[in-house]
Design a protein around this motif. Sequence first.
Motif, PDB file in Angstrom:
ATOM      1  N   ASN A 357      -9.174  22.647 -11.236  1.00  0.00           N
ATOM      2  CA  ASN A 357      -8.155  21.869 -11.933  1.00  0.00           C
ATOM      3  C   ASN A 357      -6.955  21.516 -11.063  1.00  0.00           C
ATOM      4  OD1 ASN A 357      -9.514  21.879 -14.484  1.00  0.00           O
ATOM      5  ND2 ASN A 357      -8.872  24.013 -14.740  1.00  0.00           N
ATOM      6  N   PHE A 358      -7.000  21.827  -9.771  1.00  0.00           N
ATOM      7  CA  PHE A 358      -5.838  21.606  -8.913  1.00  0.00           C
ATOM      8  C   PHE A 358      -6.320  21.196  -7.526  1.00  0.00           C
ATOM      9  CE2 PHE A 358      -2.103  23.821  -6.561  1.00  0.00           C
ATOM     10  CZ  PHE A 358      -1.524  22.592  -6.311  1.00  0.00           C
ATOM     11  N   ASP A 359      -5.932  19.978  -7.104  1.00  0.00           N
ATOM     12  CA  ASP A 359      -6.266  19.459  -5.788  1.00  0.00           C
ATOM     13  C   ASP A 359      -5.000  19.069  -5.043  1.00  0.00           C
ATOM     14  OD1 ASP A 359      -8.975  19.663  -6.343  1.00  0.00           O
ATOM     15  OD2 ASP A 359      -9.057  17.657  -7.203  1.00  0.00           O
ATOM     16  N   LEU A 360      -5.033  19.263  -3.732  1.00  0.00           N
ATOM     17  CA  LEU A 360      -3.941  18.851  -2.853  1.00  0.00           C
ATOM     18  C   LEU A 360      -4.481  17.897  -1.797  1.00  0.00           C
ATOM     19  CD1 LEU A 360      -1.934  22.144  -2.185  1.00  0.00           C
ATOM     20  CD2 LEU A 360      -1.069  20.091  -3.324  1.00  0.00           C
ATOM     21  N   LYS A 361      -3.661  16.907  -1.431  1.00  0.00           N
ATOM     22  CA  LYS A 361      -4.032  15.962  -0.387  1.00  0.00           C
ATOM     23  C   LYS A 361      -2.902  15.864   0.631  1.00  0.00           C
ATOM     24  CE  LYS A 361      -6.938  13.159  -3.440  1.00  0.00           C
ATOM     25  NZ  LYS A 361      -7.172  11.827  -4.037  1.00  0.00           N
ATOM     26  N   PHE A 362      -3.287  15.829   1.902  1.00  0.00           N
ATOM     27  CA  PHE A 362      -2.335  15.708   3.001  1.00  0.00           C
ATOM     28  C   PHE A 362      -2.707  14.461   3.793  1.00  0.00           C
ATOM     29  CE2 PHE A 362      -3.304  20.083   2.018  1.00  0.00           C
ATOM     30  CZ  PHE A 362      -2.052  20.636   1.750  1.00  0.00           C
ATOM     31  N   ILE A 363      -1.760  13.547   3.965  1.00  0.00           N
ATOM     32  CA  ILE A 363      -2.024  12.274   4.633  1.00  0.00           C
ATOM     33  C   ILE A 363      -0.974  12.053   5.715  1.00  0.00           C
ATOM     34  CG2 ILE A 363      -2.213   9.773   4.364  1.00  0.00           C
ATOM     35  CD1 ILE A 363      -2.999  10.248   1.461  1.00  0.00           C
ATOM     36  N   GLY A 364      -1.427  11.729   6.899  1.00  0.00           N
ATOM     37  CA  GLY A 364      -0.535  11.363   7.985  1.00  0.00           C
ATOM     38  C   GLY A 364      -1.076  10.139   8.693  1.00  0.00           C
ATOM     39  N   SER A 365      -0.222   9.173   9.035  1.00  0.00           N
ATOM     40  CA  SER A 365      -0.695   7.950   9.683  1.00  0.00           C
ATOM     41  C   SER A 365       0.344   7.435  10.663  1.00  0.00           C
ATOM     42  CB  SER A 365      -1.006   6.866   8.643  1.00  0.00           C
ATOM     43  OG  SER A 365       0.169   6.425   7.997  1.00  0.00           O
ATOM     44  N   ALA A 366      -0.129   6.668  11.633  1.00  0.00           N
ATOM     45  CA  ALA A 366       0.745   6.013  12.608  1.00  0.00           C
ATOM     46  C   ALA A 366       0.217   4.617  12.877  1.00  0.00           C
ATOM     47  CB  ALA A 366       0.810   6.818  13.902  1.00  0.00           C
ATOM     48  N   TYR A 367       1.127   3.647  12.871  1.00  0.00           N
ATOM     49  CA  TYR A 367       0.781   2.239  13.112  1.00  0.00           C
ATOM     50  C   TYR A 367       1.679   1.720  14.225  1.00  0.00           C
ATOM     51  CZ  TYR A 367       0.604  -2.828  12.206  1.00  0.00           C
ATOM     52  OH  TYR A 367       0.488  -4.201  12.331  1.00  0.00           O
ATOM     53  N   HIS A 368       1.068   1.171  15.262  1.00  0.00           N
ATOM     54  CA  HIS A 368       1.833   0.632  16.388  1.00  0.00           C
ATOM     55  C   HIS A 368       1.360  -0.783  16.685  1.00  0.00           C
ATOM     56  CE1 HIS A 368       2.887   0.385  20.870  1.00  0.00           C
ATOM     57  NE2 HIS A 368       4.021   0.323  20.197  1.00  0.00           N
ATOM     58  N   THR A 369       2.288  -1.706  16.778  1.00  0.00           N
ATOM     59  CA  THR A 369       1.952  -3.092  17.087  1.00  0.00           C
ATOM     60  C   THR A 369       2.874  -3.629  18.163  1.00  0.00           C
ATOM     61  OG1 THR A 369       1.720  -5.327  16.160  1.00  0.00           O
ATOM     62  CG2 THR A 369       3.419  -3.931  15.205  1.00  0.00           C
ATOM     63  N   THR A 370       2.289  -4.358  19.100  1.00  0.00           N
ATOM     64  CA  THR A 370       3.066  -5.114  20.088  1.00  0.00           C
ATOM     65  C   THR A 370       2.653  -6.569  19.941  1.00  0.00           C
ATOM     66  OG1 THR A 370       1.388  -4.674  21.783  1.00  0.00           O
ATOM     67  CG2 THR A 370       3.271  -3.194  21.700  1.00  0.00           C
ATOM     68  N   GLU A 371       3.641  -7.422  19.786  1.00  0.00           N
ATOM     69  CA  GLU A 371       3.358  -8.822  19.488  1.00  0.00           C
ATOM     70  C   GLU A 371       4.199  -9.726  20.385  1.00  0.00           C
ATOM     71  OE1 GLU A 371       3.875  -9.511  15.305  1.00  0.00           O
ATOM     72  OE2 GLU A 371       3.148  -7.525  14.773  1.00  0.00           O
ATOM     73  N   GLN A 372       3.588 -10.820  20.797  1.00  0.00           N
ATOM     74  CA  GLN A 372       4.332 -11.822  21.558  1.00  0.00           C
ATOM     75  C   GLN A 372       3.964 -13.204  21.052  1.00  0.00           C
ATOM     76  OE1 GLN A 372       3.031 -11.359  25.710  1.00  0.00           O
ATOM     77  NE2 GLN A 372       1.837 -13.240  25.488  1.00  0.00           N
ATOM     78  N   GLU A 373       4.959 -14.057  21.047  1.00  0.00           N
ATOM     79  CA  GLU A 373       4.801 -15.428  20.576  1.00  0.00           C
ATOM     80  C   GLU A 373       5.514 -16.321  21.583  1.00  0.00           C
ATOM     81  OE1 GLU A 373       5.279 -17.478  16.220  1.00  0.00           O
ATOM     82  OE2 GLU A 373       7.043 -16.496  17.044  1.00  0.00           O
ATOM     83  N   TYR A 374       4.749 -16.946  22.472  1.00  0.00           N
ATOM     84  CA  TYR A 374       5.300 -17.774  23.535  1.00  0.00           C
ATOM     85  C   TYR A 374       4.756 -19.196  23.382  1.00  0.00           C
ATOM     86  CZ  TYR A 374       6.475 -13.423  26.060  1.00  0.00           C
ATOM     87  OH  TYR A 374       6.968 -12.198  26.423  1.00  0.00           O
ATOM     88  N   PHE A 375       5.661 -20.173  23.358  1.00  0.00           N
ATOM     89  CA  PHE A 375       5.176 -21.556  23.390  1.00  0.00           C
ATOM     90  C   PHE A 375       6.242 -22.497  23.925  1.00  0.00           C
ATOM     91  CE2 PHE A 375       6.538 -20.847  18.927  1.00  0.00           C
ATOM     92  CZ  PHE A 375       7.507 -21.823  18.778  1.00  0.00           C
ATOM     93  N   ASP A 376       5.761 -23.546  24.589  1.00  0.00           N
ATOM     94  CA  ASP A 376       6.545 -24.704  25.021  1.00  0.00           C
ATOM     95  C   ASP A 376       5.683 -25.917  24.741  1.00  0.00           C
ATOM     96  OD1 ASP A 376       9.096 -23.763  26.520  1.00  0.00           O
ATOM     97  OD2 ASP A 376       7.496 -22.483  27.303  1.00  0.00           O
ATOM     98  N   ILE A 377       6.022 -26.672  23.711  1.00  0.00           N
ATOM     99  CA  ILE A 377       5.212 -27.815  23.301  1.00  0.00           C
ATOM    100  C   ILE A 377       6.105 -29.036  23.133  1.00  0.00           C
ATOM    101  CG2 ILE A 377       3.729 -28.763  21.505  1.00  0.00           C
ATOM    102  CD1 ILE A 377       2.687 -25.982  20.975  1.00  0.00           C
ATOM    103  N   LEU A 378       5.762 -30.095  23.864  1.00  0.00           N
ATOM    104  CA  LEU A 378       6.447 -31.375  23.742  1.00  0.00           C
ATOM    105  C   LEU A 378       5.557 -32.324  22.950  1.00  0.00           C
ATOM    106  CD1 LEU A 378       8.673 -33.467  24.448  1.00  0.00           C
ATOM    107  CD2 LEU A 378       7.382 -33.943  26.557  1.00  0.00           C
TER     108      LEU A 378
END
Length: 819
Positions: A357-378
Motif C-alpha cells: 500500500n506504499f510506494d516511493l519514487k526517486f527521479i533525477g534528471s539533467a538536460y544540457h543543450t548548446t545551440e547556435q543560430e548564425y545567418f547572413d542573408i541578403l
Amino acid sequence: MKTLYSIFFFLVSILTFAQTARVKGIVLDENNQPVENVNVSFQENKTVTNSNGFYILTIPSNVKSNLKFSHVSLKVAVISLELKPNEDYEFNIILKSNVEQIGEVVITNNSRKRVEGVTTISPKAIRLIPGANAGVENILKTLPGVYSNNELSTQYAVRGGNYDENLVYVNEIEVYRPFLIRSGQQEGLSFTNTDLVQNVDFSAGGFQAKFGDKLSSVLDITYRRPTKFGASLEASFLGASLAVENASKNQKWTAITGVRYRDNRLLVNSQKTETDFKPRFADIQTYITFTPNAKWQHSFLGNISQNKYDYKPLFSKTNFGTISEPIALLIEYQGQEKDKYTTVFGAYKGTYSVNENFDLKFIGSAYHTTEQEYFDILAQYRLGEVNSNLGDDNFGNVEYTRGVGSQLSHARNDLDALIVNAEVKGFHKKNDNQIEWGIKYTKESIRDRLREWEVVDSAGFSLNNPILDTPVNEQPYTPYTGPLVPYSNVRAKNFTDINRISGYTQWNRRTKWNEHDIFTNIGVRAQQWQVSEDNINGKSQMTFSPRAQFAIKPNWDMDMLFRLSGGLYHQPPFYRELRDKEGVVQPNVKAQKSVHIVLGNDYSFKMWSRPFRLVSEIYYKSLSDVNPYTLDNVRIRYAANNNATAYAEGLDLRLNGEFVPGTESWLSFGYLKTEENIDNKGFIARPTDQRLKFGILFQDYVPNIPALKMYLNLVYNTGLPGGSPSYANPYDYQLRLRDYRRADAGFSYVFTDRARAKEEGSWLYKFKELSLGLEIFNMFNNQNAITNTWVRDVYTKQQYGVPNYLTTRVFSVKLVAKL
C-alpha cells in the motif's frame, strides 16, 4: 524409549508441515504494464496485487499445488508450484488479454483514464498515420482543442495557449525543447521516439495536481519494457529509424534503444523558394530497467540529439493578387544560414515498494543543450505586375515593376543551458482512498548571447524601425534628415540562474452513492522560485494551485459518465518568458494565472454492433497576469511585463470507434474563442485564436484484399491572427492568415503481421510485421501560409502582404519491418 522416538518424529513432522514459504512477484499485461487487483491464490491462501502489480503470498511448503492468477479482463493463468520450507520464490507473470480482438485494433475501456478525462492514443496508430512530421504530435493535431497551422513543426497550441504552455513527460520525467528555434523547418526530430512508445495519454485541460505548472495541457508518454528480443526498422524518403530491444532470461534486465535520422529536403524543396538545403537531424535514445527484486525497480532514460540545419536560399517567386490584377514577388538571395542544436539528456528513476500500500519514487534528471543560430542573408526583391494574357508568349512573366528593394538579415546567437531536477514521489493506498505527493528541486542555468539585426531598403533608401520614435521617411518626395538606424536590432547578453522548489499532494477516492459510482480527486500544487540575472537576485515568488476533479457514473442502462474539473493553474516563467522583445531578461516577471472550468460527458455505445465513444467538453479559462507575446512561425517573443488579462472558451467533440470493422478512427470538432486585454485597451484576438477546427483520422482496408490498407489524416483550421506586419500594433491590425487545410494519406500492403502470420518455412516467418507503403503529403495540394512578408510600394505608398507558403504535394515510399 520407542514412545519417546514416536513423539519426537511426530513433533518433527508437525513442525515440518507447519513450515511455510513465500511467493512474490509482479503481474504484467501484454503491454508490460503492471496490473492491479489480480487475484492470486494457492489453495486457501489468497491475496491481490497492488497498483504496481506487486503481490506477496505465504503458502505451505513441501506441498505441490496450483498457483492461480485471475482478473476480470485477463485470461486466467495457473502454474504448478512446490516450495521448500522458508523458501522466498520470485515469480513474475504476463497475463494475456481476454478482450476480443477484431483485426488489428483492440478497443477497451480504461476506467481510471476515462474518469480523469484523459485521451489514450494507440502507439500503433501513431506509427501508421501519415504526416509530414509523423509521430505523437502528428496525431495530437487531429484532436479537438489542439491547434497547429504548420506541418513542418511538431509544436502545438491547446485551447488558446501557446507552444510554451504544454507539459511533456516520458516515464514521469519532464522533457524539454530547444530554445532558439524560430522556424518549423529547424526543429528536426521530436524528443519522443515512437518506436519505443508503449502508452500515450493526453489531457487538454483541468488536469490533476500531480502534473506540473503549465497552463494548457499534459502529454504523458510511457516507454515500454521488452520481454524478449525484438527489432524494428522503418525507412522512407524522409529518413530512417532502427530500434532494438531485449530482456534477460530472468526478466530482471530489460533494454530498448532507438536510433533515428531525418532529412527534410523532400518537404522543403517543395516550397516556393529554391534552396541548397542540407539538414542533418539524428538522435539515439535508450531506456534500461533493472528489477533486482519485488521491492525495487531502477530505470535509466538517455538521449543524445544533434540537429544541424544548413540553409542557402537561391530564388523564389510568389504569385498573389487577383485574377484581374495578378502580382508577383521575385526574390534573389545571397548568403546562408547555419544552425546547430546539440542536446544531451539523462534521467534515473527508482521505484521502491515499501509494502503493498506504499510506494516511493526517486527521479533525477539533467538536460544540457548548446545551440547556435548564425545567418547572413541578403534578399533583393522585385514587385511587379504579371502578364495575364493567355495567348501571349510572355504569359506569366513580370512585365511592369512596381517596386524594388532589399533586406539584409544578420544573426550570431548562442545559447548554453543546463537544467537539473531531483524529485521524490509517494503513493499511499488505504481501502478506497489514495494519496499521492511529491517534492521537486530544479536548477536552471542559461548562458545566452543575442546579436541580430535587419536592414531594409526600398528604392534606394533605408527604412527605419517603425516602432522607434524617428522622423517619417517620405523619400523620394522629401529629403530625409533623421538618423539612419536598423529596421530591427536586438543585442543582449544574459547569465541567468533560476532555482525552483515545487511540490504537490492529492487525494483520490472512489465511492458509491446509491447505485451510482462517484470519483473524487482533490489536490494542490505549490512552487517557489527566484531568478538571478548576472549574480543579481530578483525577488522570491511563490504560487499555490488548488485543483479538483469530480466524476459520476450513473447506474443507467446507457454507459455514460459526467465530469467536472478545474482549479487555479499557475505558470511560473521559464527562460523564454523572462526575455523581453529586446532580448533582455526581466527577473521579476510574475507567474501567469488561469482559472479552469471543464464540464465533460463521456458516452460509450454500440452502433452497427461495433463499439463507439463520444466525448464532449465545454471549457472556460479566465487568465490574469498574462505575459503578452507575438508569434512568428514558431518563434515566440514575450513582452515580459504581465500587463494583460485574457480568457478562452470553447467546445470540443470527439467521436471514435470502428467506422470500418476492425479499425479505429475518429472525427473531432473544436470551437475556440480566446481574447486578451493589453494595458486596458480592450479585448482583441490572441495570436492563437483559431476559431474552428475539424479533424479526421480514418483507417480502412480493401475488403477483398485485407492486407491492402489506407490511412487518412485530415485537418482543417480557420486562420490564425498573424497576417499583420510583425511590428504592427495589434490594436490597429487584426488581419488573419488564410484557413489551414491539409490531408495526408498513406497506402500500405502488409505482407505479414500478427493477423497474417506465415507458416514456418516461409521467408516471412521470422517477421512479426513487414509492410511497404506509399505516402502522399498534402494530397489536395492546398496552399497554406505560415506568415506574410510585407512589401512596400514606394510610389503608391501601398503595402502588400505576400504569403509565405508551406509545403506542396509530396510523395514518399515507406518500408516497415519488425522481427
